[in-house]
Design a protein around this motif. Structure first.
Motif, PDB file in Angstrom:
ATOM      1  N   ALA A 244       0.857  -1.194   0.000  1.00 28.87           N
ATOM      2  CA  ALA A 244       0.000   0.000   0.000  1.00 28.87           C
ATOM      3  C   ALA A 244       0.889   1.238   0.000  1.00 28.87           C
ATOM      4  O   ALA A 244       1.218   1.792   1.051  1.00 28.87           O
ATOM      5  N   TYR A 245       1.292   1.664  -1.177  1.00 29.93           N
ATOM      6  CA  TYR A 245       2.193   2.812  -1.321  1.00 29.93           C
ATOM      7  C   TYR A 245       1.499   4.100  -0.882  1.00 29.93           C
ATOM      8  O   TYR A 245       0.311   4.292  -1.117  1.00 29.93           O
ATOM      9  N   MET A 246       2.299   4.985  -0.252  1.00 26.23           N
ATOM     10  CA  MET A 246       1.774   6.286   0.171  1.00 26.23           C
ATOM     11  C   MET A 246       2.692   7.388  -0.338  1.00 26.23           C
ATOM     12  O   MET A 246       3.918   7.216  -0.393  1.00 26.23           O
ATOM     13  N   PHE A 271       1.279   3.882   8.770  1.00 29.34           N
ATOM     14  CA  PHE A 271       0.677   4.631   7.666  1.00 29.34           C
ATOM     15  C   PHE A 271       0.696   3.760   6.411  1.00 29.34           C
ATOM     16  O   PHE A 271       1.748   3.246   6.031  1.00 29.34           O
ATOM     17  N   ALA A 272      -0.447   3.632   5.774  1.00 29.62           N
ATOM     18  CA  ALA A 272      -0.551   2.865   4.534  1.00 29.62           C
ATOM     19  C   ALA A 272      -1.413   3.624   3.544  1.00 29.62           C
ATOM     20  O   ALA A 272      -2.321   4.372   3.930  1.00 29.62           O
ATOM     21  N   GLY A 273      -1.121   3.430   2.265  1.00 27.95           N
ATOM     22  CA  GLY A 273      -1.892   4.079   1.217  1.00 27.95           C
ATOM     23  C   GLY A 273      -3.285   3.491   1.094  1.00 27.95           C
ATOM     24  O   GLY A 273      -3.620   2.480   1.722  1.00 27.95           O
ATOM     25  N   PRO A 274      -4.127   4.101   0.252  1.00 29.58           N
ATOM     26  CA  PRO A 274      -5.525   3.685   0.135  1.00 29.58           C
ATOM     27  C   PRO A 274      -5.722   2.257  -0.370  1.00 29.58           C
ATOM     28  O   PRO A 274      -6.739   1.635  -0.091  1.00 29.58           O
ATOM     29  N   ARG A 275      -4.736   1.741  -1.125  1.00 30.50           N
ATOM     30  CA  ARG A 275      -4.911   0.408  -1.715  1.00 30.50           C
ATOM     31  C   ARG A 275      -3.563  -0.289  -1.826  1.00 30.50           C
ATOM     32  O   ARG A 275      -2.535   0.354  -2.050  1.00 30.50           O
TER      33      ARG A 275
END
Length: 386
Positions: A244-246, A271-275
């Protein structure tokens, strides 16, 4: 600023002859491991050795004098992918930013141009650290070792020295960036070091904020976007890893929100990106946005494992093997992601304000393709930087 602590550079609370003498003795004495439990033993469950550097940790109790401003921060690793975004965000929000930067042939002038103060120090040389912390309220630790360095030199030994000094000099808050799931992979040196550093900070008695990260969107540009545009090989694996890239700008923004939130004090957040995306899904997205197919070279996970075992036979390749071990984890059947609902609620953040990977890459390809068209450059993509 000088690369080592000078008595003239000490804060006002050390101005008396007695305190100067005490500090001087602590900085020149032989290392003694029994002054403070923080300096004596590694965190429970960690196999790494903790070294007491007399020049780093000041065992003498330093009484508080004039309080430092809460807006005074030191960013360690300020020239890195994440560090520079932390600096930009801090300056935009009105913080007084000091950047710890290693002496280098190419000075970090862009940090000064932005309005930050740059001081030279090196985590691998503990005696250079104390002077950088004078007058600092919060340390934000974004640093990591260079690829050509042994992992332990900066990421463990240097961080231990920095944390010891932060505690001894009364730093009010310590922010540390770690890796998601680092506690589950002690066989990978970098992940073991990150987990041990987390525990070392927690045991140090500092007010801290630990943030585990899954992956940066910025790293995908050099790994996938540019090679596809240049019609070069894109390297991937046959594993279904999902990450989950941010965007590092979002990481920086959430960091300062968390720093100001008392409920996040002494918390470990992820912290993680939306997908979460597989390598193949990222490549497919880049192909669509670039309007051309990728030349994909697939490396089986079994090859990574074999290469890691082979390099262990040679002492001079141990660090290569360590990094391959990390690559193996990233290429395994693992999901580097976590639900973010509770974190968003804690920080008062709307999930809609977090940049998606689709939008990030779309903006990148739109900008670069427009530049290339305007410049009519067919084969000089590597000369263009944003």
């Amino acid at each position: 600023m000088a690369s080592s602590t000078s008595l003239a550079a000490l804060p006002s609370q050390l101005a008396s002859p007695a305190r100067r003498a005490a500090f001087s003795r602590s900085a020149t004495a032989r290392p003694r491991h029994h002054h403070h439990p923080l300096l004596r033993a590694p965190p429970k469950g960690c196999r790494l050795v903790v070294t007491c550097n007399a020049q780093t940790a000041v065992p003498t109790s330093i009484a508080q004098g004039t309080p430092v401003r809460p807006t005074s921060i030191l960013v360690v690793g300020a020239t890195g992918t994440l560090g520079r975004q932390v600096v930009r965000r801090a300056l935009d929000e009105g913080y007084d930013v000091r950047c710890l930067v290693r002496p280098r042939p190419a000075p970090a002038d862009f940090l000064r141009d932005w309005g930050a103060t740059v001081v030279n120090a090196d985590l691998s040389k503990p005696e250079t650290i104390p002077a950088t912390l004078v007058g600092i309220h919060t340390v934000i630790d974004c640093a990591t070792g260079r690829p050509e360095e042994p992992i332990r030199t900066v990421d463990w030994e240097g961080k231990v020295a920095l944390i010891q000094c932060a505690k001894a000099m009364g730093i009010q808050k310590y922010v540390f960036y770690s890796i998601h799931n680092c506690d589950k992979h002690p066989e990978v040196p970098l992940m073991e070091i990150k987990h041990c550093t987390e525990k070392f900070i927690q045991d140090a008695g500092l007010d801290y904020l630990i943030i585990r990260l899954c992956g940066f969107m910025q790293g995908l540009i050099g790994q996938y976007a540019v090679p596809i545009l240049e019609e070069k090989s894109v390297w991937g694996t046959d594993a279904p890893t999902r990450i989950a890239y941010m965007d590092t700008q979002d990481v920086a923004r959430l960091t300062f929100i968390a720093m100001r939130n008392e409920k996040a004090s002494k918390k470990l957040l992820t912290f993680a990106g939306p997908r979460a995306w597989t390598t193949q899904e990222v490549i497919t997205l880049c192909e669509r946005l670039a309007g051309q197919d990728a030349n994909v070279t697939t490396v089986p996970v079994a090859v990574l494992r074999f290469t890691r075992q082979l390099t262990r036979f040679f002492q001079w390749t141990n660090d290569v093997a360590d990094r391959l071990a990390f690559s193996e984890v990233l290429s395994s059947d693992t999901i580097f992601s976590v639900p973010m609902n509770d974190t968003y609620q804690l920080l008062g953040v709307d999930s809609k304000d977090i940049l998606t990977l689709e939008k990030y890459l779309q903006d990148y390809f739109t900008n670069i393709l427009k530049k290339l068209k305007d410049l009519k450059a067919q084969s000089k993509q590597t000369d263009i930087f944003f």
